[in-house]
Design an enzyme around this catalytic site. Structure first.
Site, PDB file in Angstrom:
ATOM      1  N   GLU A 160      21.012  13.263  -3.850  1.00  0.00           N
ATOM      2  CA  GLU A 160      21.053  12.086  -2.976  1.00  0.00           C
ATOM      3  C   GLU A 160      19.881  11.152  -3.261  1.00  0.00           C
ATOM      4  O   GLU A 160      18.972  11.507  -4.018  1.00  0.00           O
ATOM      5  CB  GLU A 160      21.056  12.514  -1.505  1.00  0.00           C
ATOM      6  N   LYS A 215      16.454   9.094  -2.872  1.00  0.00           N
ATOM      7  CA  LYS A 215      15.168   9.274  -2.203  1.00  0.00           C
ATOM      8  C   LYS A 215      14.760   7.909  -1.681  1.00  0.00           C
ATOM      9  O   LYS A 215      14.481   6.992  -2.459  1.00  0.00           O
ATOM     10  CB  LYS A 215      14.121   9.823  -3.165  1.00  0.00           C
ATOM     11  N   ASP A 246      12.591   5.024   0.110  1.00  0.00           N
ATOM     12  CA  ASP A 246      11.160   4.734   0.108  1.00  0.00           C
ATOM     13  C   ASP A 246      10.765   3.977   1.374  1.00  0.00           C
ATOM     14  O   ASP A 246      10.524   2.774   1.347  1.00  0.00           O
ATOM     15  CB  ASP A 246      10.829   3.911  -1.150  1.00  0.00           C
ATOM     16  N   TYR A 248      18.903  12.218   6.503  1.00  0.00           N
ATOM     17  CA  TYR A 248      19.169  13.111   5.380  1.00  0.00           C
ATOM     18  C   TYR A 248      18.899  14.593   5.652  1.00  0.00           C
ATOM     19  O   TYR A 248      18.892  15.401   4.731  1.00  0.00           O
ATOM     20  CB  TYR A 248      18.388  12.684   4.144  1.00  0.00           C
ATOM     21  N   LYS A 305      11.162  11.488  -9.290  1.00  0.00           N
ATOM     22  CA  LYS A 305      10.717  10.115  -9.072  1.00  0.00           C
ATOM     23  C   LYS A 305      11.099   9.246 -10.273  1.00  0.00           C
ATOM     24  O   LYS A 305      10.854   9.621 -11.422  1.00  0.00           O
ATOM     25  CB  LYS A 305       9.182  10.070  -8.900  1.00  0.00           C
ATOM     26  N   CYS A 309     -22.742 -13.411  -6.428  1.00  0.00           N
ATOM     27  CA  CYS A 309     -21.696 -13.247  -5.414  1.00  0.00           C
ATOM     28  C   CYS A 309     -20.902 -14.550  -5.241  1.00  0.00           C
ATOM     29  O   CYS A 309     -21.502 -15.612  -5.023  1.00  0.00           O
ATOM     30  CB  CYS A 309     -22.337 -12.836  -4.090  1.00  0.00           C
ATOM     31  N   CYS A 366     -21.685 -15.849  -1.416  1.00  0.00           N
ATOM     32  CA  CYS A 366     -22.976 -16.312  -0.898  1.00  0.00           C
ATOM     33  C   CYS A 366     -23.969 -16.632  -2.010  1.00  0.00           C
ATOM     34  O   CYS A 366     -25.066 -17.103  -1.742  1.00  0.00           O
ATOM     35  CB  CYS A 366     -23.565 -15.265   0.042  1.00  0.00           C
ATOM     36  N   CYS A 386     -22.952  -6.939  -3.717  1.00  0.00           N
ATOM     37  CA  CYS A 386     -23.732  -8.089  -3.276  1.00  0.00           C
ATOM     38  C   CYS A 386     -24.746  -7.522  -2.286  1.00  0.00           C
ATOM     39  O   CYS A 386     -24.355  -6.924  -1.280  1.00  0.00           O
ATOM     40  CB  CYS A 386     -22.833  -9.115  -2.590  1.00  0.00           C
ATOM     41  N   CYS A 437     -23.986 -12.486   3.970  1.00  0.00           N
ATOM     42  CA  CYS A 437     -22.786 -12.776   3.179  1.00  0.00           C
ATOM     43  C   CYS A 437     -21.559 -12.699   4.110  1.00  0.00           C
ATOM     44  O   CYS A 437     -21.245 -11.618   4.627  1.00  0.00           O
ATOM     45  CB  CYS A 437     -22.712 -11.761   2.037  1.00  0.00           C
TER      46      CYS A 437
HETATM   47  S1  IVH Z   1      14.424  15.848   2.531  1.00  0.00           S
HETATM   48  C1  IVH Z   1      12.259  19.611   3.972  1.00  0.00           C
HETATM   49  N1  IVH Z   1      15.756  13.814   1.578  1.00  0.00           N
HETATM   50  O1  IVH Z   1      10.531  11.907   0.843  1.00  0.00           O
HETATM   51  C2  IVH Z   1      12.691  18.429   3.229  1.00  0.00           C
HETATM   52  N2  IVH Z   1      13.439  13.504   2.028  1.00  0.00           N
HETATM   53  O2  IVH Z   1       8.061  13.902  -0.085  1.00  0.00           O
HETATM   54  C3  IVH Z   1      12.767  17.211   4.032  1.00  0.00           C
HETATM   55  N3  IVH Z   1      12.649  11.231   1.578  1.00  0.00           N
HETATM   56  O3  IVH Z   1       8.660  12.903   3.595  1.00  0.00           O
HETATM   57  C4  IVH Z   1      12.869  15.982   3.257  1.00  0.00           C
HETATM   58  N4  IVH Z   1      14.573  10.394   0.933  1.00  0.00           N
HETATM   59  O4  IVH Z   1      10.193  10.959   3.928  1.00  0.00           O
HETATM   60  C5  IVH Z   1      14.555  14.261   1.988  1.00  0.00           C
HETATM   61  N5  IVH Z   1      17.081  12.102   0.797  1.00  0.00           N
HETATM   62  C6  IVH Z   1      15.906  12.532   1.196  1.00  0.00           C
HETATM   63  C7  IVH Z   1      14.770  11.697   1.225  1.00  0.00           C
HETATM   64  C8  IVH Z   1      13.547  12.233   1.641  1.00  0.00           C
HETATM   65  C9  IVH Z   1      13.296  10.129   1.151  1.00  0.00           C
HETATM   66  C10 IVH Z   1      11.205  11.252   1.868  1.00  0.00           C
HETATM   67  C11 IVH Z   1      10.801  11.936   3.139  1.00  0.00           C
HETATM   68  C12 IVH Z   1       9.774  12.954   2.765  1.00  0.00           C
HETATM   69  C13 IVH Z   1       9.421  12.575   1.368  1.00  0.00           C
HETATM   70  C14 IVH Z   1       9.239  13.816   0.537  1.00  0.00           C
END
Ligand code: IVH
Length: 705
Positions: free
Chosen positions: A111, A113, A115, A224, A315, A409, A412, A427, A433
């Site tokens: 799924e 991730k 941000d 999630y 990532k 600086c 100033c 500075c 300053c």
């Molecule tokens: S699962 C026990 N699923 O990524 C596992 N986390 O470092 C619970 N995040 O703090 C997390 N998308 O804020 C999970 N599809 C996803 C996610 C997700 C973003 C974030 C979450 C977590 C960080 C993990």
């Protein structure tokens, strides 16, 4: 229909239309009709306060009631995920899972991730009762009022869908790209600093004290992770994928593009597909999350101290662009540290416009042999601030001049200094300053310092320009008539004066932090306050006495001494004492809570769940024990968290020193009574002002981005 029935009817209808619009993207009435119903409900509710409902759709519009966020403990800690950055790492995780499951077949749910910032929602009898931020993973901020304004989060679930009486669901709060871009345009128009990325914007928004602001900004949420107390609940499939599908039926917006796969190749295909396709998503993503699908298998694999073994994050690689350097400018920080900033031709990078990047220090500039007008490569990874990662020397013009660091600086005009062993220039004109003066006042009033929250950087600026304040002590001489200089600001002037007055109750540890002594961050300030107990002892401490404190090195000691030796600072401190600030440690901190640990020498080692290390140190003292740093035959026991180093373990075994777990320790000092005054300390030392090590290329945080 009575008015009461009409209220119930409208609430139910609005919940449903809301879901169709914000979750399903499929409205069946016009916006106008929706607003009309909402207004009708607002009017009716105003006439019938006895029918108040904390989860009414009218809660979505927010209110301006200011309140501090309450800290609450998470029922289950909010862990993070281990990160991977390439296919080999993913393969390694996959094989570990395979080994952990002893060859048993398994599925992986892939799924997005997201941000943003993580949130944990609690539902009781189908009603949202609490929304808590991740915080330090163990405790978070209760942001329920703000979260209720997020339209894709159901406030009340439709009855009869088979959800358990109590459950928690976790996910990510995000500010969609469109809303983020619009917000930044508006901010730029009115001269406010734009947010660096949607994550910062979402976080700033969610922490706003005015839920109307939150409602206006248009946050969104993707869920999630479903946690049901009974573990496997008969109505919920015992699979992660299935549990999210079920959550979707209950009304939640769940992770987009979820897919169940089996092989490594399928995982790679998913990653590759979304690496480009994610750019078309309405919200920011920074990777893919892989989770073992079966909940039984998840339980079998378990957790490490920090993250589940059954899940991992991949990532995406940081995006990189090439753009042209236009000019190097220099920022002066609160402590006088000079930060060079690259101003570049604006480029689009990872969804945001980038035109500035930190250049850290002189060594960093030298390491790239940076020339005026150079073509530079800029990357934006997980960090907030874009960084320069290289220079395309082939495009350099033959007559280009090298970038040379300034000698004076920019604010100033004072001649800059570079301290031996450090890479930053400073500075030295700390009391003359302007950015340093204003920066120190801003630091002093900050939430974690004196918490004078009715004052902000703009007001500090204004009062400084008007000559009302030129140092932190001046704040305590401000008066209502002085601040109400236009005759129409009495209310806000009063609020500010009250907040300043209120700050006189802020405990000594935070006063020490608020002084803004170089390199004395929150944690160091606590160490100093707890050790020296009052300002008189602290201000007269010698290097030897200071370095005796565990965690205080010579550089910090020298800075502390230099601060108090300075005549101007000494006068400021005297004035603060005379205004009645807390200049000694509170009774609560000094009180002996018991003698359960009397005569015991205790070593603390590892990572803890219930309290921070500092809190354990304090508890040891409060219960009559002594915290010692290294294991010897005199050590009574080791308070051991997770990940205690193997060498320590060996030494303990060799000397026959007892190992005590966190829970056993808390039991020893009386279970639940063992609370410290703050459980919020598991923060990193990132906020501390550490000296930049020579030639360090680590980007530092700039206030400006
Ligand atoms: S699962 C026990 N699923 O990524 C596992 N986390 O470092 C619970 N995040 O703090 C997390 N998308 O804020 C999970 N599809 C996803 C996610 C997700 C973003 C974030 C979450 C977590 C960080 C993990």
């Amino acid at each position: 229909m009575t008015e009461q029935e009409r209220i119930y009817y409208l609430r139910e209808q609005l919940h449903q239309h809301n879901h169709r619009y914000y979750v399903e993207n499929n409205p069946i009435i016009s916006d106008q009709e929706f607003d009309f119903m909402m207004h009708e409900l607002q009017d009716l509710e105003a006439r019938h306060p006895e029918l108040y409902d904390a989860n009414s759709p009218t809660m979505r519009v927010g209110s301006d009631i200011t309140k501090e966020f309450k800290q609450v403990s998470h029922k289950y800690p909010m862990l993070s995920l281990a990160n991977t950055y390439n296919e080999q790492d993913v393969e390694e995780w996959y094989n570990q899972v395979k080994r952990g499951l002893e060859g048993e077949d398994f599925e992986v749910c892939c799924e997005m991730k997201y941000d943003g910032l993580s949130i944990s929602l609690t539902y009781e009898e189908g009603r949202l009762t609490q929304a808590v931020t991740r915080g330090d993973g163990v405790h978070g901020d209760d942001v329920t009022t703000n979260v209720k304004t997020i339209r894709s989060i159901p406030l009340v679930l439709q009855p009869g869908l088979g959800y358990p009486a109590n459950f928690e669901i976790r996910g990510e709060i995000l500010l969609p790209w469109d809303n983020f871009n619009r917000l930044n345009e508006e901010r730029e128009e009115i001269g406010e600093q734009p947010f660096a990325n949607p994550r910062n914007a979402a976080s700033g928004t969610l922490k706003s004290q005015d839920s109307r602001v939150v409602a206006e900004r248009g946050l969104d949420a993707y869920l999630y992770y479903l946690i049901t107390p009974q573990g496997e609940n008969s109505d919920i499939p015992p699979y992660h994928y299935g549990s999210l599908e079920t959550s979707k039926k209950w009304g939640f917006k769940v992770s987009e593009g979820m897919k169940k796969v089996k092989t490594l190749q399928e995982i790679y295909d998913f990653i590759n597909y979304w690496d480009t396709e994610r750019k078309n998503l309405p919200v920011a993503t920074d990777g893919i999350v892989l989770k073992v699908n079966s909940l039984r298998q998840q339980r079998h694999l378990g957790f490490t101290a920090k993250s589940p073994r059954w899940a991992i994050a991949y990532k995406f690689k940081a995006e990189r662009v090439c753009t042209r350097l236009q000019e190097v400018t220099y920022q002066v920080g609160r402590t006088g540290a000079i930060t060079p900033v690259a101003n570049m031709e604006t480029v689009q990078l990872a969804g945001t416009k980038v035109r500035r990047a930190t250049l850290n220090n002189e060594d960093f500039i030298r390491s790239f042999n940076l020339h005026e007008g150079d073509w530079v490569y800029v990357e934006k990874g997980g960090e907030i601030i874009p960084k320069i990662v290289g220079v395309d020397e082939s495009r350099r013009e033959s007559n280009a001049k090298p970038v040379t660091f300034i000698t004076h600086c920019p604010e100033c005009g004072a001649e800059l200094r570079r301290i031996e062993g450090e890479s930053a220039h400073y500075c030295p004109n700390d009391t003359g300053c302007p950015p340093q003066i204003k920066g120190r006042i801003e630091h002093f009033i900050a939430r974690k310092a004196m918490n004078i929250d009715s004052l902000g950087p703009e007001t500090v600026d204004l009062y400084y320009e008007k000559g009302f304040i030129s140092n932190i002590a001046d704040l305590y001489t401000l008066t209502v008539p002085q601040l109400n200089y236009e005759g129409s600001r009495e209310k806000s002037a009063r609020k500010i004066i009250n907040a300043i007055e209120e700050s006189k109750k802020v405990p000594f540890e935070r006063v020490v932090f608020a002084l803004g002594i170089r390199m004395v961050g929150e944690t160091t300030a606590k160490l100093l306050a707890r050790h020296f107990k009052d300002i008189e002892t602290l201000r007269h401490a010698t290097v030897e006495q200071l370095t005796e404190v565990e965690g205080i090195g010579e550089i910090i000691a020298v800075n502390v001494i230099a601060y108090f030796k300075d005549e101007k600072n000494a006068e400021i401190v005297n004035r603060l004492i005379s205004y009645g600030l807390q200049m000694s440690i509170s009774k609560e901190m000094m009180t002996n809570k018991g003698n359960a640990l009397e005569g015991k020498n205790i070593v603390i080692s590892g990572v803890f769940t219930h309290h921070s290390r500092d809190e354990y140190k304090l508890l040891i003292e409060q219960y009559g024990g002594k915290n010692v740093s290294s294991i010897s035959s005199k050590t009574t026991f080791i308070l051991a968290g997770d990940n205690m180093g193997p060498s320590k373990l060996q030494k303990a075994e060799k000397l026959g020193v007892q190992i005590v777990s966190e829970e056993e320790f808390l039991e020893m000092i009386g279970g639940d009574n063992a609370t410290t005054e703050s459980s919020q300390e598991q923060q990193t030392e990132a906020a501390e002002e550490q000296p930049q090590k020579k030639s360090s290329n680590k980007p530092i945080q700039l206030e400006l981005f």
